[in-house]
Design an enzyme around this catalytic site. Sequence first.
Site, PDB file in Angstrom:
ATOM      1  N   SER A 148       2.599 -29.300 -24.751  1.00  0.00           N
ATOM      2  CA  SER A 148       1.988 -29.952 -23.586  1.00  0.00           C
ATOM      3  C   SER A 148       3.077 -30.736 -22.829  1.00  0.00           C
ATOM      4  CB  SER A 148       0.843 -30.855 -24.047  1.00  0.00           C
ATOM      5  OG  SER A 148       0.009 -31.168 -22.976  1.00  0.00           O
ATOM      6  N   ASP A 190      -6.639 -22.041 -23.818  1.00  0.00           N
ATOM      7  CA  ASP A 190      -6.313 -23.417 -23.458  1.00  0.00           C
ATOM      8  C   ASP A 190      -7.068 -23.771 -22.187  1.00  0.00           C
ATOM      9  OD1 ASP A 190      -5.184 -25.807 -22.573  1.00  0.00           O
ATOM     10  OD2 ASP A 190      -3.156 -25.277 -23.183  1.00  0.00           O
ATOM     11  N   HIS A 200      -5.751 -25.887 -26.553  1.00  0.00           N
ATOM     12  CA  HIS A 200      -4.608 -26.667 -26.076  1.00  0.00           C
ATOM     13  C   HIS A 200      -3.819 -27.204 -27.269  1.00  0.00           C
ATOM     14  CE1 HIS A 200      -2.134 -28.762 -23.249  1.00  0.00           C
ATOM     15  NE2 HIS A 200      -2.366 -29.920 -23.831  1.00  0.00           N
TER      16      HIS A 200
END
Length: 539
Positions: A197, A410, A450
Amino acid sequence: MKSTRLYTLFGSIASLPSLTAATNIPAGFSARCASLAQNFHPNHQTTVLAAELLLKGSNFTNPSPRPECIIANPILLVNVCRLRVNVSTSSTSSVIFEAWMPTDWERKGKRFVMTGNGGLGGCIAFDDLNYLSYLGFATLGHNNGHDGDTGLPFYKHPEVVKDFAYRALLTATKIGKKAVNQFYQQTLKKSYFVGCSSGGRQGLKAAQDFPEEFDGIVAGAAGANWNNLMSSVSYYWKYVANENKPLVLTAEQWTAWRDEVIKQCDLMDGVKDSVIEDPRKCHPRPEARLCAPGQTWESNKCFTGDQASVLRKIYEPFYGNNATFLFPGFMPGDETTTSLWFATNAPPYTVDWYRYAVLNDETWTVEEDFNLDAVDYANKVDLYNISTLKDLSKLKATGHKLLTYHGLADGLLSAENSDRYYESVVRRMGLPSSKLDSFYRYFPIAGLGHCAGGNGAWYVGGANQFSSAPATGTTVDPEGGVLLSMVKWVEEGVAPDRILGRGFSADGQTTLTKDHCKWPLKNTYLGGDPAKKRSWGCL
Ligand SMILES: *[C@@H]1O[C@H](CO)[C@@H](O)[C@H](O)[C@H]1NC(C)=O
Ligand SMILES: *[C@@H]1O[C@H](CO)[C@@H](O)[C@H](O)[C@H]1NC(C)=O
Ligand SMILES: *[C@@H]1O[C@H](CO)[C@@H](O)[C@H](O)[C@H]1NC(C)=O
Ligand SMILES: *[C@@H]1O[C@H](CO)[C@@H](O)[C@H](O)[C@H]1NC(C)=O
């Protein structure tokens, strides 16, 4: 390594912390650790905050002053020397880093690994420090120049933004390497980075601008194209969801829509397993659940025309002034997560980024002030090149490696962002995949959300996954995952063509295995038991 044996070992030692642990500590380890408090002073900017032995089986208390950073207080998997250091990066900024240095470092290959952060953070990934030091790496993490997952520390502090964009990572890496070399009294052999991320963006930033620091970089779900990522979620919130009237979808409705999407697209890959193998081919149709006259959600679990219209548009790209492409729409299949961007309040990351970093205007709001001109402005200033969109010429020149991956389920940050970055590197460097392969490989991971979790064989040994896997990930052999594949690539010259993923039942048993394919190849069902990796190929 047999995973069951590891688990038993960990289980027994956790119940007998100091007794068993103390026997494995080499002579002098503890004293050398404590002495770092006096002896580690690489420059005038550096202050040691703590140098102590942490025993296997003991509880670690996360020292962050910010509650959102304290998601876990890990139980030590191995004995480590813990060093906590403050390095000033300018007269108005500083970075704090931790180095967890295990006893078994030399035998395990004298490796250094730097971990990444998340969101607007600010939070050290102690679970990653714990797990990676267990694998034998001298493992580092840093606070990215500020504590917590908010943008407030950026306010009128451009040096703190600079740390966030790249300098905290670069500084902590350089000083951290000195600490590791001094502590072990020998030079580390190979250096790695793992992050997901925002941590993925940090990895790309290193690959683009300071690749000499890492032999191998593993970057997951990277927040490249940072400015437009920050803007896009408010674009969908303001102009898609709330343009005419507020979009009010309950959690139950988002779940129903997610289930409908999976129903419409799951079988496109030939396997009914709640995993959409290639969501780019999935164009879900909310109209299939449209209320007929007189029907309501309560009576018929159907959507209004307005709701259907919004649910259609969240998959469309975000275009700016002059129809410039800015950011991909959401990928279908993880809508309950996507719904986090559609809360009553505007997405806080956008608010903080514009208020405190881009504009230094505390009164700025998405409702009143966000528009496509504001987006152009954020891109124009591109604070400290935080967009992170350069090509990989420097990486190629060093001979170091980059492995990126992105969950195809995601719902927070579309995997198309990683597809697009890859293709931009192909175009800008004029290199086909066969040439990029020597230093840059990208693996989309079907059924991964995610960074961690998902319906598929999502566990690939990436950042933030260890604590999400059943039993802290120590029951899972890390071989074939992203980090150990990178180690093999760097240290043995064996480049990964596939990444082994695992999925689990609720009680922690591995129920699925899959070899995830290297882009642009796609996971393709060949026939047989879909839970077994041999039933899939890369086409
Ligand atoms: C350590 O943490 C575990 C789980 O968080 C808890 O059950 C245990 O009581 C703690 N042990 C000590 C000594 O604090
Ligand atoms: C780190 O150092 C900076 C200045 O060098 C100082 O302002 C800050 O308070 C220090 N932080 C901690 C936690 O010691
Ligand atoms: C959009 O196009 C107009 C006319 O060509 C041009 O004047 C303007 O600068 C463009 N705006 C942006 C943000 O590119
Ligand atoms: C951004 O990157 C460009 C190209 O490498 C460089 O010339 C420029 O100085 C950088 N800007 C900042 C603020 O770091």
